[in-house]
Write a protein that holds these residues in place. Sequence first.
Motif, PDB file in Angstrom:
ATOM      1  N   VAL A   1       0.253  -5.857   5.700  1.00  0.00           N
ATOM      2  CA  VAL A   1       0.479  -4.681   4.943  1.00  0.00           C
ATOM      3  C   VAL A   1       1.912  -4.049   4.741  1.00  0.00           C
ATOM      4  CG1 VAL A   1      -0.325  -2.409   4.633  1.00  0.00           C
ATOM      5  CG2 VAL A   1      -1.662  -3.946   5.320  1.00  0.00           C
TER       6      VAL A   1
ATOM      7  N   CYS B   1      -1.263  -4.615  -5.080  1.00  0.00           N
ATOM      8  CA  CYS B   1      -0.980  -3.306  -4.478  1.00  0.00           C
ATOM      9  C   CYS B   1      -1.925  -2.416  -4.613  1.00  0.00           C
ATOM     10  CB  CYS B   1       0.509  -2.791  -5.325  1.00  0.00           C
ATOM     11  SG  CYS B   1       2.045  -4.001  -5.395  1.00  0.00           S
ATOM     12  N   VAL B   2      -1.828  -1.472  -3.649  1.00  0.00           N
ATOM     13  CA  VAL B   2      -2.810  -0.388  -3.686  1.00  0.00           C
ATOM     14  C   VAL B   2      -2.078   0.975  -3.893  1.00  0.00           C
ATOM     15  CG1 VAL B   2      -4.740   0.727  -2.666  1.00  0.00           C
ATOM     16  CG2 VAL B   2      -4.324  -1.764  -2.521  1.00  0.00           C
TER      17      VAL B   2
ATOM     18  N   VAL C   1      -6.455   3.084   4.308  1.00  0.00           N
ATOM     19  CA  VAL C   1      -6.336   1.924   3.653  1.00  0.00           C
ATOM     20  C   VAL C   1      -5.639   0.742   4.112  1.00  0.00           C
ATOM     21  CG1 VAL C   1      -5.800   0.608   1.490  1.00  0.00           C
ATOM     22  CG2 VAL C   1      -7.114   2.854   1.479  1.00  0.00           C
ATOM     23  N   SER C   2      -4.601   1.150   4.737  1.00  0.00           N
ATOM     24  CA  SER C   2      -3.510   0.177   5.372  1.00  0.00           C
ATOM     25  C   SER C   2      -3.997  -0.264   6.726  1.00  0.00           C
ATOM     26  CB  SER C   2      -2.186   0.993   5.659  1.00  0.00           C
ATOM     27  OG  SER C   2      -1.496   1.225   4.332  1.00  0.00           O
TER      28      SER C   2
ATOM     29  N   VAL D   1       0.840  -1.101   0.024  1.00  0.00           N
ATOM     30  CA  VAL D   1       0.056   0.011  -0.055  1.00  0.00           C
ATOM     31  C   VAL D   1       0.788   1.186   0.020  1.00  0.00           C
ATOM     32  CG1 VAL D   1      -1.809   1.246   1.357  1.00  0.00           C
ATOM     33  CG2 VAL D   1      -1.990  -1.240   1.358  1.00  0.00           C
TER      34      VAL D   1
END
Length: 83
Positions: A24, A39-40, A13-14, A6
Motif C-alpha cells: 500500500v 488507486c483507491v 482500507v489501507s 490509497v
Amino acid sequence: MARIGVEQSLTSVSEELTSKGHEVISLKQESDAESCDCCVISGQDQNVMGIQTHVTQGTVINADGMSAADVCERVEHTLGSQI
C-alpha cells in the motif's frame, strides 16, 4: 502482490489491503500514483475543478459509501481481471 495507492484518509482500507498482502502506497501527491497497479480514492474531492489529468494507467476505485472489505474485494476483482 499488487501495489495499491490509497488516499491518506482511508486508513481502514489501507489496513485491510495490507492484511491481504498488498503493498500500500499513501497517495499524498499525483506522482505517488504513477507506479501503482490500482488507486483507491475517497471521492470527496474528485474532479473538483473539472480537470482530468491521467497520472496512472491503473484502475481508480472510488470508495465513497463502501466498507473497507468491499473496497478490498473490488480491488482484488479488478486486479484479477487485468491479468
